[in-house]
Scaffold this motif. Structure first.
Motif: not given
Length: 270
Positions: A171-178, A243-247
């Motif tokens: 997900i873009s960092i802009d969306k994370v900030r919003k 970046y999200e990833m299951g461990m």
């Protein structure tokens, strides 16, 4: 080679080749491999000279040839058919070796992820160095996306072996900030090979802000807020995507134990 040919009982021949007597009886019954001689006492004996032929049969079995295929060749051995068999099986072996190599890489990565996950959870939010990595991506199609549809699409696009590496999201960092946590840009997996593909993109090497969260997806926004706060307090500039990833997705029984690693690229200072 002038070596004396000796006669062996079924038990002796079975012991010589490390097989069960029942295997020899079965091969004799179906006409695949039979004792070479019959003694005056009525007993049947294998000739020691049959050993090589028997081992070729075992080799063909190891190559997943059917009994009928083996019988056809053994009854009419010739160089043309042998070369055809050899070419087919060499290709199959190479494909199996490639598949096993990828499975080995997968197990090594999953092992590494599991060992890292508990340590990362203890660290909280921190900066880490990451190498450039080849990722395969598929688009995020709609807000109604469910894991079954994602997996089906990923399997068609990447293949089952590649899906076993794991499916992450970005997900873009802009969306994370919003705070638009659910508006993902796409899904990704870590490429197992270096083949040229249209869906490949390179996650750049460099410094990343890393966070690890334990629990269901609802816990992830809280970690993003902590990561944004950490970046502000340490005067770090974030860029690109998160970046999200299951461990540990293969090692848990409860969703509450699920560990997710989040990586966000830090902008390099000029």
């Amino acid at each position: 080679m002038n070596v004396k040919n000796v006669k062996l009982t079924t038990a002796q021949f079975a012991k010589l080749h490390g097989v069960n007597k029942r295997t020899l009886h079965y091969y004799d019954t179906i006409g695949l491999f039979s004792p070479g001689t019959k003694g005056e006492n009525g007993y049947r004996y294998y000739d020691s000279s049959q050993s090589l032929e028997f081992e070729y049969i075992r080799m063909f079995k190891d190559l997943n040839m059917s009994i009928e295929e083996i019988k056809t060749y053994i009854n009419h051995p010739n160089s043309e058919d042998f070369l055809k068999i050899a070419d087919e099986k060499i290709l199959e072996i190479q494909q199996n070796m490639d598949r096993l190599k990828q499975t080995k890489q997968l197990l090594e990565r999953k092992k590494e992820d599991l060992l890292l996950s508990s340590k990362e959870l203890e660290k909280g939010i921190y900066v880490t160095q990451c190498k450039q990595e080849r990722l395969l991506k598929i688009p995020f199609l709609s807000q109604e996306e469910d894991m079954a549809r994602v997996f089906s699409y990923a399997k068609e696009t990447w293949g089952m072996q590649q899906c076993r590496v794991g499916i992450g999201s970005y997900i873009s960092i802009d969306k994370v900030r919003k705070g638009a946590w659910e508006q993902y840009d796409g899904f990704f997996t870590i490429a197992l090979d270096n083949r040229k593909r249209k869906d490949v993109f390179l996650r750049p090497g460099g410094q990343y802000l890393c966070g690890c969260v334990k629990g269901a997806w609802e816990e992830i926004p809280l970690v993003y807020e902590k990561m944004l706060q950490y970046a502000r307090e340490h005067h770090l500039e974030l860029e690109g995507y998160a970046y999200e990833m299951g461990m540990n997705d293969l090692m848990i029984q409860d969703e509450g134990e699920f560990l997710t690693r989040i990586l966000i690229k830090l902008k390099e200072l000029i």
